[in-house]
Design a protein around this motif. Structure first.
Motif, PDB file in Angstrom:
ATOM      1  N   PHE B 351       0.954  -1.115   0.060  1.00 58.53           N
ATOM      2  CA  PHE B 351       0.006  -0.097   0.071  1.00 58.53           C
ATOM      3  C   PHE B 351       0.794   1.262   0.108  1.00 58.53           C
ATOM      4  CE2 PHE B 351      -3.226  -2.874   1.864  1.00 58.53           C
ATOM      5  CZ  PHE B 351      -3.960  -3.024   0.664  1.00 58.53           C
ATOM      6  N   TRP B 359      -1.467   6.558  -5.775  1.00 58.56           N
ATOM      7  CA  TRP B 359      -2.838   6.033  -5.454  1.00 58.56           C
ATOM      8  C   TRP B 359      -3.537   6.793  -4.483  1.00 58.56           C
ATOM      9  CZ3 TRP B 359      -4.875   0.396  -6.542  1.00 58.56           C
ATOM     10  CH2 TRP B 359      -4.446  -0.193  -7.551  1.00 58.56           C
ATOM     11  N   ILE B 364      -7.369   3.269  -2.660  1.00 59.43           N
ATOM     12  CA  ILE B 364      -6.873   2.158  -1.833  1.00 59.43           C
ATOM     13  C   ILE B 364      -8.311   1.431  -0.865  1.00 59.43           C
ATOM     14  CG2 ILE B 364      -5.382   1.595   0.156  1.00 59.43           C
ATOM     15  CD1 ILE B 364      -3.213   3.171  -1.206  1.00 59.43           C
TER      16      ILE B 364
END
Lengths: 229, 491
Positions: B351, B359, B364
């Protein structure tokens, strides 16, 4: 162009305050290849995080062009990371469940590129790093050098203005290191981007136009010089 | 990319996906089976209650009786003018009396119109429950000494004493409003032979009889029954729609029943239908306010009086089943959330990398949420399959349940609040039919757990909620990760 003015960064570790960067001021013109060296814990990665819009300084300003990364909104930082800045990590940081092709495509997702164009651009990027035939492989099925090539393809697929590389050859053997450095140099020359490489390796550092040394949060600038052949 | 990444992630950590999906599947299957079993038990309860109440009846209104004032004491009175006395002093007697049924009390038929006017009432029909008792035989000379054992008579309650020889017969008679079939005692019956009542039968000496009474008394359409000296023609034979419905032996137009029993303008039970299930309590309260001396009984009042294995099954499903479902569901949700959080923690670097690639937090959260949602969906579908299999197995097992609407509450509600008394007749004869069953009615029924679209939707909905919950919590944690974490982990 980066313009850092009096940048300091402190972290709080329990009751203790740790200074990672102390009053750093420097300028990095567009298109320059810069190497950052220094001992572990000296502040290399912290400086890279400031340059990569991943973190904000405690004080001072980090201008990327006309925008101060210390002041812009989190949303704008996210946009800058998506469009202007790319990062190559020491540990490659590929998503283990995605193929090489899909890993490269992840960089295009925040730009809203359509699926077909995404696939074409990712394939071209993999081709440019010599991995066209490995596009369907998972990271675990690739060697370290191949994984780093995929990471470089991912970084370059969206044609950023700045490429930051954090110990890009740290996990590679000597022969692969030479290949990766040669690839980075080639892409830097061809694409005219600003390349900032954090490295422990003096051989890699000597390839850069300019070497910055950072220790205890303070930067020493070697100035621009002719890179080693 | 979103779905590709979801598919790859779920396949990449197959064991975790399977554990979460199986946990959710078992929980959903249990919820489905418990829901279906609960509905099956409710239906079985309705069957039992309908045997007392009639189909479509929400409320019954009867007259609360004072102790000892209940009608229908099975007692015969003979005057000096009754019967003929022979030379040996014995008296031959034949008498037929139609009196209010045991355990019921009569009330004015005006209550029906009072109830009709109450809030929440949509339909009303009143009935008069009676018992016909016949006595025929020879009574010995009161002055002579008993000789030998009694010679039993035939029929429904033969008995004798002191050299006498007599028959005692009784059967249930109910006066109903002709043409009222949607509500009341005939709502659960169909005409097996002949015809039913129409409004034109009001005041006519016609009768409907139950199939069982027709068989036992050897009657058919066109036969006549004599009630207190009046010949009544059988125009139809009734059969129960299901085993749960108990019919009286004979049905008469209510005005005829009132006239023959001498209970003019009297009724014993008023069947009430509410405008909707939600208004039953309101209607019951309004009726109670309008008729403070009446006993107003709702389906739920009667349900609480049901005993037997049906009652046990009901409390098992309602209590153990419900709490077990909640516990397993909570465990499955907890499992899904914990595994999702653990997955997010393991994927900190992923992540962080994605954030470094630009992102957004929303993207996410969507990624983690979709992964969890798909996981929940897989669990939901598997749970549906297991649950439907469980329901089919439950039905195939043919579990038999018996429900008894017994005790004072049910008997009172069913038969009109009469006082308990020696209602078996002065000579110890039995009271057949509905009257005899009013005090305690046991109905056997087979549990059938229905498969309802609403249950299926509930199961899938729960699975999605479980997935969504895990996804939101996991996504929230992932969104909180700072992008620098991807680099810092390398320091």
């Amino acid at each position: 162009m980066y313009t850092l003015t009096d940048v300091s960064k402190t972290y709080r570790n329990g009751k203790k305050e740790v200074t990672a960067l102390s009053h750093v001021s420097l300028t990095i013109p567009d298109g320059q290849m810069v190497a950052i060296q220094g001992p572990t814990g000296g502040g290399k990665s912290t400086l890279l995080q400031m340059l990569g819009a991943l973190d904000r300084p405690t004080s001072g300003s980090v201008l990327l062009g006309a925008e101060d990364l210390a002041e812009v909104s989190s949303r704008r930082l996210t946009e800058l990371r998506a469009r202007e800045i790319s990062i190559v990590f020491q540990g490659f940081n590929l998503i283990p469940t995605l193929t090489a092709q899909q890993n490269v495509e992840t960089a295009l997702v925040p730009l809203g590129v359509k699926a077909r164009e995404r696939a074409e651009r990712a394939a071209a990027a993999l081709d440019s790093v010599g991995l066209a035939e490995r596009s369907g492989h998972l990271p675990a099925e690739l060697s370290g050098g191949q994984q780093q090539r995929v990471a470089i393809a991912r970084a370059l697929v969206r044609q950023p203005k700045v490429l930051l590389a954090d110990e890009p050859t740290g996990n590679l053997d000597e022969a692969t290191r030479d290949e990766i450095v040669a690839l980075l140099e080639q892409l830097w020359r061809e694409q005219g981007l600003t390349l900032i490489v954090v490295t422990h390796d003096s051989w890699v550092a000597r390839r850069a136009q300019r070497q910055l040394r950072i220790a205890r949060g303070t930067v020493t600038d070697s100035g621009v010089q002719t890179p080693a052949a | 990319m979103l779905l590709t990444y979801v598919r790859r992630e779920l396949r990449g950590r197959l064991r975790q996906t399977v554990i979460v999906a199986v946990g959710l599947a078992l929980a959903i299957a249990l919820v489905l089976v418990v829901n279906a079993a609960s509905a099956g038990v409710r239906n079985a309860q309705d069957d039992v209650l309908e045997s007392v109440y009639g189909v479509g009846t929400d409320i019954t209104v009867t007259q609360a009786a004072e102790p000892g004032a209940g009608g229908g004491r099975g007692q015969f009175s003979f005057g000096a003018e009754d019967g003929t006395t022979s030379d040996d002093g014995s008296t031959t007697v034949a008498t037929d009396q139609l009196s209010i049924a045991r355990g019921t009390m009569a009330m004015s038929s005006d209550v029906a119109s009072t109830i009709s006017a109450a809030d929440g009432v949509s339909d009303v029909t009143a009935t008069l429950m009676l018992t016909d008792q016949t006595f025929s035989g020879e009574l010995p000379d009161p002055g002579s000494a008993p000789t030998g054992p009694p010679a039993g008579g035939g029929g429904g309650g033969g008995g004798g004493f002191g050299g006498g020889n007599f028959d005692v017969n009784s059967f249930s008679v109910e006066g109903i409003t002709p043409g009222a079939t949607a509500l009341g005692p005939l709502a659960g019956a169909t005409v097996a032979d002949g015809r039913g009542f129409t409004t034109a039968d009001a005041g006519a000496d016609v009768a409907l009889i139950s199939q069982s009474h027709a068989d036992s008394a050897d009657l058919s359409v066109g036969s006549t029954i004599t009630l207190t000296g009046t010949a009544v023609t059988v125009v139809g034979i009734l059969a129960s729609d299901d085993s749960a419905t108990t019919l009286s032996d004979v049905y008469l137009p209510i005005d005829v029943a009132q006239a023959l029993s001498g209970l003019t303008d009297q009724v014993t039970t008023v069947y009430v239908q509410g405008t909707s299930a939600d208004t039953v309590d309101t209607a019951a309260a309004a009726i109670t306010a309008a008729l403070p001396d009446a006993t107003v009984t709702t389906q739920s009042d009667l349900a609480s009086g049901v005993t037997g294995s049906l009652s046990s099954a009901s409390s098992l499903v309602q209590n153990l089943g419900r709490w077990l479902s909640i516990a397993v569901l909570a465990a499955a949700f907890g499992l899904a959330v914990l595994f999702t959080i653990s997955g997010v923690t393991r994927r900190t670097r992923d992540f962080g990398t994605l954030k470094a690639l630009g992102w957004s937090n929303g993207r996410i959260v969507r990624q983690v949420g979709t992964e969890s949602l798909v996981q929940g969906l897989i669990g939901g579908v598997a749970g549906l399959v297991i649950g439907l299999g469980g329901i089919l197995a439950l039905n195939a097992a043919g579990i038999s349940l018996s429900g008894t609407t017994g005790g004072a509450a049910a008997a009172t509600a069913a038969a009109g609040g009469g006082a308990e008394g020696p209602g078996a007749g002065a000579f110890g004869g039995t009271m057949p039919g509905r009257v005899g069953q009013a005090a305690s009615s046991t109905v056997e029924t087979v549990l059938h757990a229905p498969i309802d679209v609403a249950f299926i939707a509930t199961g899938v909905g729960i699975a999605l909620i479980g997935g969504l919950l895990a996804g939101v919590i996991g996504g929230w944690r992932a969104a909180r990760l700072r992008p620098a974490a991807a680099l810092r982990s390398l320091d």
